[in-house]
Scaffold this motif. Structure first.
Motif, PDB file in Angstrom:
ATOM      1  N   GLY A  33      46.110  80.175  30.192  1.00 30.20           N
ATOM      2  CA  GLY A  33      45.369  81.179  29.427  1.00 30.20           C
ATOM      3  C   GLY A  33      45.656  81.155  27.943  1.00 30.20           C
ATOM      4  N   HIS A  34      46.238  80.052  27.436  1.00 30.96           N
ATOM      5  CA  HIS A  34      46.552  79.956  26.007  1.00 30.96           C
ATOM      6  C   HIS A  34      45.410  79.388  25.186  1.00 30.96           C
ATOM      7  CE1 HIS A  34      50.589  81.089  26.985  1.00 30.96           C
ATOM      8  NE2 HIS A  34      50.799  80.017  27.705  1.00 30.96           N
ATOM      9  N   VAL A  35      44.312  79.023  25.843  1.00 26.40           N
ATOM     10  CA  VAL A  35      43.156  78.457  25.132  1.00 26.40           C
ATOM     11  C   VAL A  35      41.955  79.363  25.374  1.00 26.40           C
ATOM     12  CG1 VAL A  35      41.624  76.471  24.903  1.00 26.40           C
ATOM     13  CG2 VAL A  35      44.045  76.113  25.409  1.00 26.40           C
ATOM     14  N   ARG A  36      41.294  79.742  24.291  1.00 25.34           N
ATOM     15  CA  ARG A  36      40.090  80.577  24.377  1.00 25.34           C
ATOM     16  C   ARG A  36      38.963  79.898  23.617  1.00 25.34           C
ATOM     17  NH1 ARG A  36      40.912  85.960  25.959  1.00 25.34           N
ATOM     18  NH2 ARG A  36      43.089  86.411  26.357  1.00 25.34           N
ATOM     19  N   VAL A  37      37.782  79.935  24.192  1.00 25.66           N
ATOM     20  CA  VAL A  37      36.586  79.409  23.528  1.00 25.66           C
ATOM     21  C   VAL A  37      35.633  80.585  23.351  1.00 25.66           C
ATOM     22  CG1 VAL A  37      34.620  77.844  23.707  1.00 25.66           C
ATOM     23  CG2 VAL A  37      36.871  77.106  24.500  1.00 25.66           C
ATOM     24  N   ASN A  38      35.285  80.878  22.107  1.00 27.47           N
ATOM     25  CA  ASN A  38      34.428  82.008  21.764  1.00 27.47           C
ATOM     26  C   ASN A  38      34.948  83.313  22.384  1.00 27.47           C
ATOM     27  OD1 ASN A  38      32.728  80.251  20.343  1.00 27.47           O
ATOM     28  ND2 ASN A  38      31.576  79.793  22.197  1.00 27.47           N
ATOM     29  N   GLY A  39      36.275  83.476  22.383  1.00 28.27           N
ATOM     30  CA  GLY A  39      36.899  84.702  22.851  1.00 28.27           C
ATOM     31  C   GLY A  39      37.171  84.763  24.344  1.00 28.27           C
ATOM     32  N   GLU A  40      36.708  83.788  25.113  1.00 31.58           N
ATOM     33  CA  GLU A  40      36.882  83.795  26.562  1.00 31.58           C
ATOM     34  C   GLU A  40      37.958  82.799  26.987  1.00 31.58           C
ATOM     35  OE1 GLU A  40      35.141  85.819  28.704  1.00 31.58           O
ATOM     36  OE2 GLU A  40      34.219  86.710  26.920  1.00 31.58           O
ATOM     37  N   GLY A  51      30.070  74.026  17.078  1.00 35.02           N
ATOM     38  CA  GLY A  51      29.928  75.414  16.676  1.00 35.02           C
ATOM     39  C   GLY A  51      30.799  76.372  17.465  1.00 35.02           C
ATOM     40  N   ASP A  52      31.378  75.919  18.590  1.00 32.50           N
ATOM     41  CA  ASP A  52      32.261  76.772  19.376  1.00 32.50           C
ATOM     42  C   ASP A  52      33.551  77.041  18.608  1.00 32.50           C
ATOM     43  OD1 ASP A  52      30.580  76.994  21.546  1.00 32.50           O
ATOM     44  OD2 ASP A  52      31.589  75.448  22.730  1.00 32.50           O
ATOM     45  N   GLU A  53      34.087  78.270  18.746  1.00 35.66           N
ATOM     46  CA  GLU A  53      35.380  78.606  18.155  1.00 35.66           C
ATOM     47  C   GLU A  53      36.447  78.446  19.234  1.00 35.66           C
ATOM     48  OE1 GLU A  53      36.987  82.240  15.557  1.00 35.66           O
ATOM     49  OE2 GLU A  53      36.791  82.689  17.700  1.00 35.66           O
ATOM     50  N   VAL A  54      37.461  77.635  18.948  1.00 37.10           N
ATOM     51  CA  VAL A  54      38.534  77.371  19.902  1.00 37.10           C
ATOM     52  C   VAL A  54      39.826  77.954  19.339  1.00 37.10           C
ATOM     53  CG1 VAL A  54      39.834  75.590  21.129  1.00 37.10           C
ATOM     54  CG2 VAL A  54      37.400  75.252  20.662  1.00 37.10           C
ATOM     55  N   VAL A  64      43.191  78.494  15.070  1.00 33.38           N
ATOM     56  CA  VAL A  64      41.791  78.880  15.213  1.00 33.38           C
ATOM     57  C   VAL A  64      40.964  77.782  14.552  1.00 33.38           C
ATOM     58  CG1 VAL A  64      40.040  80.613  14.700  1.00 33.38           C
ATOM     59  CG2 VAL A  64      42.427  81.310  15.055  1.00 33.38           C
ATOM     60  N   VAL A  65      40.162  77.070  15.360  1.00 32.97           N
ATOM     61  CA  VAL A  65      39.348  75.989  14.836  1.00 32.97           C
ATOM     62  C   VAL A  65      37.915  76.128  15.337  1.00 32.97           C
ATOM     63  CG1 VAL A  65      41.279  74.380  14.632  1.00 32.97           C
ATOM     64  CG2 VAL A  65      39.929  74.398  16.702  1.00 32.97           C
ATOM     65  N   VAL A  66      36.980  75.597  14.563  1.00 32.79           N
ATOM     66  CA  VAL A  66      35.576  75.560  14.959  1.00 32.79           C
ATOM     67  C   VAL A  66      35.212  74.104  15.198  1.00 32.79           C
ATOM     68  CG1 VAL A  66      33.210  76.057  14.252  1.00 32.79           C
ATOM     69  CG2 VAL A  66      35.049  77.639  13.648  1.00 32.79           C
ATOM     70  N   VAL A  67      34.558  73.838  16.318  1.00 34.02           N
ATOM     71  CA  VAL A  67      34.175  72.471  16.682  1.00 34.02           C
ATOM     72  C   VAL A  67      33.061  72.009  15.748  1.00 34.02           C
ATOM     73  CG1 VAL A  67      33.262  70.993  18.500  1.00 34.02           C
ATOM     74  CG2 VAL A  67      34.756  72.903  19.091  1.00 34.02           C
ATOM     75  N   ARG A  68      33.303  70.920  15.034  1.00 35.79           N
ATOM     76  CA  ARG A  68      32.292  70.336  14.168  1.00 35.79           C
ATOM     77  C   ARG A  68      31.645  69.137  14.854  1.00 35.79           C
ATOM     78  NH1 ARG A  68      34.070  68.387   8.315  1.00 35.79           N
ATOM     79  NH2 ARG A  68      34.338  70.606   8.009  1.00 35.79           N
ATOM     80  N   GLN A  69      32.470  68.374  15.575  1.00 38.38           N
ATOM     81  CA  GLN A  69      31.979  67.158  16.215  1.00 38.38           C
ATOM     82  C   GLN A  69      32.726  66.954  17.535  1.00 38.38           C
ATOM     83  OE1 GLN A  69      32.289  63.831  13.608  1.00 38.38           O
ATOM     84  NE2 GLN A  69      31.829  62.337  15.184  1.00 38.38           N
ATOM     85  N   LEU A  70      32.022  66.469  18.553  1.00 35.78           N
ATOM     86  CA  LEU A  70      32.628  66.218  19.855  1.00 35.78           C
ATOM     87  C   LEU A  70      33.149  64.790  19.923  1.00 35.78           C
ATOM     88  CD1 LEU A  70      29.999  67.887  22.197  1.00 35.78           C
ATOM     89  CD2 LEU A  70      32.135  68.854  21.345  1.00 35.78           C
ATOM     90  N   ILE A  71      34.407  64.642  20.357  1.00 37.16           N
ATOM     91  CA  ILE A  71      34.975  63.310  20.586  1.00 37.16           C
ATOM     92  C   ILE A  71      35.723  63.333  21.903  1.00 37.16           C
ATOM     93  CG2 ILE A  71      35.130  62.629  18.159  1.00 37.16           C
ATOM     94  CD1 ILE A  71      38.099  63.352  18.248  1.00 37.16           C
ATOM     95  N   ARG A  72      35.794  62.175  22.546  1.00 38.48           N
ATOM     96  CA  ARG A  72      36.486  62.075  23.836  1.00 38.48           C
ATOM     97  C   ARG A  72      37.804  61.336  23.734  1.00 38.48           C
ATOM     98  NH1 ARG A  72      31.108  61.701  25.529  1.00 38.48           N
ATOM     99  NH2 ARG A  72      30.588  63.259  27.098  1.00 38.48           N
ATOM    100  N   LYS A  73      37.946  60.443  22.767  1.00 42.32           N
ATOM    101  CA  LYS A  73      39.147  59.622  22.640  1.00 42.32           C
ATOM    102  C   LYS A  73      39.996  60.132  21.483  1.00 42.32           C
ATOM    103  CE  LYS A  73      38.059  56.633  25.804  1.00 42.32           C
ATOM    104  NZ  LYS A  73      38.721  56.689  27.074  1.00 42.32           N
ATOM    105  N   ARG A  74      41.315  60.022  21.633  1.00 40.56           N
ATOM    106  CA  ARG A  74      42.240  60.440  20.578  1.00 40.56           C
ATOM    107  C   ARG A  74      42.079  59.513  19.376  1.00 40.56           C
ATOM    108  NH1 ARG A  74      46.741  63.981  20.886  1.00 40.56           N
ATOM    109  NH2 ARG A  74      48.376  63.522  19.396  1.00 40.56           N
ATOM    110  N   VAL A  75      41.995  60.099  18.201  1.00 39.01           N
ATOM    111  CA  VAL A  75      41.781  59.331  16.976  1.00 39.01           C
ATOM    112  C   VAL A  75      42.872  59.666  15.971  1.00 39.01           C
ATOM    113  CG1 VAL A  75      39.285  59.119  17.280  1.00 39.01           C
ATOM    114  CG2 VAL A  75      40.208  61.104  16.095  1.00 39.01           C
TER     115      VAL A  75
END
Length: 125
Positions: A33-40, A51-54, A64-75
């Protein structure tokens, strides 16, 4: 760095953008429960979209970060910073965080009153 259409798991994304050290820690943080997306509160497989707030809670601090771009691999760190907008408050100084739970050696077990005072110092977790 390739932008992906569709969705990315929240545990994979917070690991990819270097908010946590390992993917296993990312999944564990979601389950705890340590991770929330848009308050949930979310499960590790929750899908993210731009655009999601994480919010990721660590010891005495919340990122508190806002998703700008989706990535799957660690960079790399520079590339990871381009995938999010960091709105985190500044970290508290280390002296303050460490001092909140220290007791003098030899004072014994804290009383109920001491425990309440310690909890009040630490704040909500």
């Amino acid at each position: 760095m390739a932008e992906h259409e569709g969705s990315v798991r929240v545990d994979s994304w917070i690991w990819s953008v270097r908010l946590v050290k390992t993917r296993a820690l990312a999944a564990a943080a979601c389950r705890a429960g340590h991770v929330r997306v848009n308050g949930e509160r979310v499960k590790p497989a929750q899908a993210l979209k731009p655009g999601d707030e994480v919010r990721v809670r660590e010891e005495g601090y919340e990122r508190v970060v806002v998703v700008r771009q989706l990535i799957r691999k660690r960079v790399g760190a520079v590339a990871a910073a381009e995938c999010l907008v960091d709105n985190s408050p500044p970290r508290p100084p280390r002296e303050f965080v460490a001092a909140a739970g220290l007791r003098d050696r030899g004072t014994g077990r804290p009383t109920k009153r001491d425990r309440r005072e310690l909890d009040q110092l630490r704040g909500p977790n």
